[in-house]
Design an enzyme around this catalytic site. Structure first.
Site, short mmCIF file in Angstrom:
data_model
loop_
_atom_site.label_atom_id
_atom_site.label_comp_id
_atom_site.label_asym_id
_atom_site.label_seq_id
_atom_site.Cartn_x
_atom_site.Cartn_y
_atom_site.Cartn_z
N ASP A 162 -25.62 -8.28 -16.60
CA ASP A 162 -25.16 -9.39 -17.44
C ASP A 162 -23.89 -10.05 -16.89
O ASP A 162 -23.70 -11.26 -17.05
CB ASP A 162 -24.98 -8.97 -18.90
CG ASP A 162 -24.10 -7.75 -19.11
OD1 ASP A 162 -23.49 -7.26 -18.13
OD2 ASP A 162 -24.04 -7.26 -20.25
N THR A 163 -23.04 -9.27 -16.22
CA THR A 163 -21.85 -9.89 -15.64
C THR A 163 -22.20 -10.80 -14.47
O THR A 163 -21.55 -11.83 -14.26
CB THR A 163 -20.84 -8.82 -15.21
OG1 THR A 163 -20.61 -7.93 -16.29
CG2 THR A 163 -19.52 -9.45 -14.79
N THR A 185 -17.58 -5.91 -25.07
CA THR A 185 -17.34 -4.49 -25.29
C THR A 185 -16.55 -3.90 -24.13
O THR A 185 -15.65 -3.09 -24.30
CB THR A 185 -18.68 -3.75 -25.47
OG1 THR A 185 -19.37 -4.29 -26.59
CG2 THR A 185 -18.47 -2.27 -25.69
#
Length: 485
Positions: free
Chosen positions: A236-237, A258
């Site tokens: 996702d990064t 998170t």
């Protein structure tokens, strides 16, 4: 106009977003948002992977006609398939205690310098390499798939692993850009079965962001036939960094959720002794870029406090804004903050152990968390600039944390550079952009994608204020002196 679905799974929630992309158009609409988190069963923390898959399908069924689907998620975790393609148990959560002591065991056989020279990866106790050594089911497995690849397999029946997420496993050769046969062989004998438990056949061929994985299985999924599933930056990064609305190369980013991933985008990995000593990671990015970064504990500590307290976040942030600055500070990356639990009590214990009086109110505790995060960002950013020999003019904060006005303001003050906050749904936007290019949208490079993000999404700017000397003194209190993070 392309209509694509971005499946974006974070470590605390997931979402299915409908993306529309065309000339001057880049927009998202949320189709389904759902909880994600650990489920403890007989002392083991698992991911509820079937709940995630069902929730993904529910969202896709609401999308209407689609040109493609792409999936990204958090890193390091995986599923194992048997010879028949069936999942061998629910994937274990990276915060599970099964890897306690495993990193130290592996490092006695494979020195940290050897690991870094091959993988360029930050040492974290839950890296995939250590999970696999601790996994007693590896001996029964035929195929290793990371979380986005597992969901893509269920959608299409096609097996493979996308490169940006493979680069987070500590089993990936960052220069050869393939699985490291050497590391797979060297750590294999350390597995829970006491024999060579990491056969090379476990690890499928790698995919590039933009590759078409296959078409959805209509009978299995209930979706219309012929919809392609496209590999995106499945970490996702990696997807989020695609959507950083930057100009040029003199920028840094914090993908804030998170976890906070603080770093730079480079053309090549940095594998120097200084980078290893600073515990920086070199992860794969879209278009062959390298994401030089460090994982810093993000909003997890605040999320766990909020879970215990049950208070409204806006109320907590208002109280934190009124609390005295620098009253109490913690090291947010201290190991006691990693696992789920009573985080307010752990903060109190950490303060007593470091000779500080614990926060006297919830607002003071939140101020402590956010100032401590800003200090960690400051230290990490300065170290990144040193080891990469690159100056930074602006810091982009993307993801959910970009909505936290107090944290963004403190980050600008601590780091001494302007902060541009947004977009919030950066991972989903990057996911959508890579799909759109695979479908023929004219994005020659990342600059073109980022220009579209800038022209379609508003950002909020925070300029540095306050006294740098106050932040110098606060940093010294938490981390001592010296330049290395």
């Amino acid at each position: 106009m392309k209509r694509v679905a971005a499946v974006d799974l974070g470590a605390s929630s997931g979402r299915v977003m409908l993306g529309e992309v065309g000339p001057g158009v880049l927009q998202l609409r949320e189709l389904n948002r759902f909880w994600n988190g650990p489920v403890r069963v007989h002392s083991t923390l698992h991911w509820d992977i079937l709940h995630l898959y069902r929730s993904v399908l529910d969202g896709l069924h609401l999308a209407g006609p689609l040109d493609s689907i792409g999936i990204d998620s958090w890193a390091v975790d995986y599923g194992l398939l048997d010879q028949s393609g069936r999942l061998l148990g629910n994937p274990v959560h990276y915060r599970d205690s099964r890897t306690d002591g495993v990193m130290e065991q592996v490092l006695t056989q494979v020195p940290a310098a050897d690991l870094y020279a091959i993988t360029g990866l930050q040492q974290l106790p839950f890296n995939t390499i250590y999970q696999l050594v601790a996994d007693g089911m590896v001996g029964e497995a035929a195929t290793f798939l990371m979380i986005p690849d597992l969901l893509a397999y269920w959608l299409t029946g096609e097996v493979g692993v996308e490169r940006t997420n493979a680069s987070t496993t500590q089993l990936y050769d960052v220069l050869a850009r393939d699985w490291s046969d050497e590391l797979i062989s060297r750590v294999g004998a350390l597995g829970a079965t006491g024999r060579a438990s990491l056969p090379r056949r476990l690890f499928p061929a790698l995919r590039e962001p933009g590759d078409v994985i296959g078409n959805v299985l209509p009978d299995e999924t209930g979706l219309a036939p012929g919809i392609p599933v496209v590999a995106v930056g499945s970490h996702d990064t990696a997807s989020a960094v695609v959507a950083v609305p930057a100009r040029g190369e003199r920028f840094a980013y914090i993908s804030s959720g998170t976890w906070s991933l603080v770093g730079l985008e480079l053309d090549a990995p940095v594998l120097t002794d200084a980078a290893r000593a600073a515990n920086f990671t070199n992860e794969g990015g879209v278009d062959g870029r390298t994401r030089l970064l460090r994982n810093v504990m993000g909003l997890w500590i605040l999320q766990e406090c909020q879970r215990i307290w049950g208070d409204d976040l806006d109320d907590l942030l208002r109280a934190a804004a009124d609390a005295p600055p620098f009253a109490v500070l913690i090291d947010p990356d201290a190991p006691e903050f990693l696992a789920p639990g009573n985080m307010p009590a752990r903060i109190d214990e950490h303060c007593r152990a470091t000779g500080q009086e614990p926060p006297r109110s919830r607002g003071a505790a939140v101020r402590c968390i956010l100032e401590s995060l800003a200090l960690a960002y400051r230290r990490t950013l300065r170290t990144a600039q040193t080891i990469a020999a690159r100056d930074v003019d602006v810091l982009h904060v993307i993801g959910g944390g970009s909505q936290n006005e107090l944290l963004c303001r403190l980050t600008a003050d601590a780091c001494g550079v302007p902060v541009l906050a947004g977009p919030v749904e950066a991972s989903a936007l990057g996911n959508v952009l890579v799909q759109a290019r695979a479908l023929g949208e004219p994005f020659p490079d990342l600059d073109a994608m980022r220009a579209l993000v800038r022209s379609t999404h508003s950002l909020r700017r925070y300029d540095p204020q306050g006294k740098p000397a106050d932040w110098d003194a606060a940093e010294s209190r938490v981390f001592g002196t010296g330049d290395q993070a």
